[in-house]
Design an enzyme around this catalytic site. Structure first.
Site, short mmCIF file in Angstrom:
data_model
loop_
_atom_site.label_atom_id
_atom_site.label_comp_id
_atom_site.label_asym_id
_atom_site.label_seq_id
_atom_site.Cartn_x
_atom_site.Cartn_y
_atom_site.Cartn_z
N PHE A 93 34.50 30.20 3.81
CA PHE A 93 34.37 31.47 3.10
C PHE A 93 34.35 31.23 1.58
CE2 PHE A 93 35.81 34.96 6.33
CZ PHE A 93 34.83 34.54 7.21
N SER A 94 34.33 32.32 0.83
CA SER A 94 34.05 32.25 -0.61
C SER A 94 35.11 31.48 -1.39
CB SER A 94 33.93 33.66 -1.18
OG SER A 94 32.74 34.27 -0.75
N ARG A 120 42.02 35.22 0.91
CA ARG A 120 40.76 34.51 0.71
C ARG A 120 40.21 34.61 -0.71
NH1 ARG A 120 39.78 38.81 4.29
NH2 ARG A 120 38.46 40.50 3.51
N ASP A 171 27.91 36.45 -0.82
CA ASP A 171 28.59 36.20 -2.10
C ASP A 171 28.14 34.94 -2.84
OD1 ASP A 171 30.03 38.11 -0.75
OD2 ASP A 171 31.95 37.09 -0.89
N TRP A 206 20.43 33.93 6.00
CA TRP A 206 21.26 34.99 5.38
C TRP A 206 22.06 34.43 4.21
CZ3 TRP A 206 23.01 40.12 5.94
CH2 TRP A 206 24.24 40.41 5.33
#
Length: 493
Positions: free
Chosen positions: A96-97, A162, A37, A34
């Site tokens: 995360f991003s 975030r 972003d 998968w």
């Protein structure tokens, strides 16, 4: 916890097991698993580096890693080892991003560490840094996390904090971080640092109203053609007439950034793409001083056939686009490098259609580029069918009387259904003719379609999943429509 070695070993052992039927030819993708972003997009040491939110083990969202591809020309992408895995206490449930910046010849990544709790209230998001001297192998710094809830202003939720975007301005590095307010709505917080390790809070750079969506994500800021542009990805922006019909939307906000006071003054706000699959874009300035943007070509909450049909992978990026500004409006153009892969050109000129359909049976367009210029001054409507066969087609339509350009995928192939209250299978944008003409560039890949209208004034991006060979082109006119020019090329990478 997960490890880099575990991820890279799994990819090498399993990447040949994916089913490639819908894998795009000239768009960035992961080898397996998968993606969402784009992250850490940067031009570094002569190559474009693109990182991305990544879960290699299944074609569904999971504990986020940072996958990594690189390219010399933004078209042919090479997969390199996974850059980050959730392997520390401060990022144990996801890296995360975030973004990348070059400092002293090294490549620095700033990302959000995600920590789950027993309840939603216990979730924490913190900002972390990793560094590399070769652009491939990264080490997380000892000082992590470098920004925590202790650095939050009042009215900011530590559970939703975030997606740092780092930029250099003057002597300082700045980080824009998306935040959810305690009393509802999104905001962008600004932090600064001289050494990229020790950060201090500066300001609430932009404060959102409740009707501007419950949470903002993935901020990006840049100066372009004398204006400052802020891109925001918004979860749950209320739909407004023709805009914001998807569960998530992207805003382009043109204005002026006051770095001294840390405040962004907005002038115009528009949706950035009017299609069905476009989210979380990120931009860079490259060695040619171009502002290049790439985006996740997918939408949250929708079925993804390569997952449901068990192909072993899910997700693709858009074709990279060069950005310009005219009259406070952001234009997007496909990067020029794509033309280096055009082959088999076929052309038509001056075709007059009057209440009729013309099938271009000798033209095939599957992995291809199509350019059309249509004169609509005496027309009522035209429909362009692409990726069509006897039962399937994707439509690009134009209503000459209302000036709305529409992309419709209800008959494109496998049905795509999302979390919207009503099934969203088409999107449209108000697009006035220029000198009575509508100019379209349509980029097709195995499972995608990107439409650029009037030199990129508007774009419509969508995934499509035909179930049979579908490569025909047809044009139907109501009233009189003249095709000044129709050119097609195959794209071979």
């Amino acid at each position: 916890m997960y490890t880099l070695k575990q991820a890279n070993t799994y990819i090498e052992k399993n990447r040949k097991r994916v089913i490639a039927d819908y894998r795009n030819d000239y768009h960035a993708m992961a080898p397996i698993g998968w993606i969402n972003d784009p992250n850490g997009f940067i031009y570094y040491k002569g190559e474009y580096h693109l990182f991305y939110q990544y879960y290699p083990y299944k074609a569904v969202w999971g504990p986020m890693h940072w996958g990594h591809s690189k390219s010399k020309d933004l078209v042919k992408w090479e997969t390199v080892p996974v850059a980050l895995a959730p392997d520390h206490s401060y990022d144990k449930d996801g890296c995360f991003s975030g973004t990348a910046i070059e400092k002293d010849g090294k490549l620095y990544l700033m990302y959000t560490g995600h920590i789950e709790g027993e309840t939603e209230e216990d979730i924490r998001q913190v900002q972390c840094i990793a560094v590399s001297s070769d652009g491939i192998h990264f080490e997380k710094v000892e000082q992590n996390p470098v920004i925590t809830e202790a650095d939050l202003p009042e009215n900011a939720k530590p559970q939703d904090f975030r997606d740092p975007k780092v930029v250099k301005n003057g002597d300082f590095y700045y980080s824009l971080i998306a935040s959810k307010k305690e009393d509802g709505g999104g905001q962008i917080l600004l932090y600064k640092s001289k050494d990229f390790l020790d950060w201090e809070f500066v300001s609430v750079m932009l404060n959102g109203e409740k009707e501007e969506g419950p949470m903002w994500e993935c901020p990006d800021i840049f100066e372009l053609d004398g204006k400052d542009v802020l891109l925001l990805s918004v979860d749950g922006l209320p739909k407004k007439e023709n805009n914001f019909l998807n569960t998530h939307s992207v805003l382009a906000i043109v204005g002026e950034m006051d770095w001294e006071k840390g405040i962004f003054h907005k002038e115009t706000v528009e949706e950035l793409d009017y299609g069905l699959d476009f989210y979380a874009p990120q931009t860079i300035e490259d060695d040619k001083n171009r502002r290049i943007m790439i985006s996740w070509m997918q939408m949250w909450g929708r079925n993804i056939p390569t997952e449901t049909e068990q192909h072993g992978w899910a997700g693709s990026m858009t074709l990279p686009r060069e950005l310009f500004i005219k009259n406070n409006h952001v234009y997007q153009r496909p990067v020029a490098e794509i033309k280096n892969y055009y082959t088999n050109k076929q052309s038509y000129k001056t075709i007059k259609l009057y209440d009729e359909t013309k099938a271009f049976e000798e033209l095939s367009a599957e992995v291809s580029a199509i350019e059309l210029v249509l004169d609509v001054k005496a027309g009522k409507r035209f429909d362009i069918e692409v990726r069509s066969n006897q039962i399937e087609k994707t439509l690009v339509s134009y209503d000459c009387e209302t000036s709305f350009l529409e992309l419709n995928r209800i008959n494109s192939g496998i049905e795509l259904v999302g979390n919207e209250e009503e099934h969203v299978y088409k999107r449209s944008v108000y697009c006035e003719p220029e000198n009575n003409k509508i100019e379209l560039e349509i980029f097709l890949d195995r499972a995608s379609m990107e439409v650029f209208a009037n030199q990129g004034k508007y774009t419509l991006t969508s995934t499509i999943y035909p179930t049979q060979k579908a490569d025909n082109i047809k044009i139907t006119a109501e009233g009189q429509v003249e095709v000044d020019r129709l050119d097609t090329w195959d794209i071979e990478v």
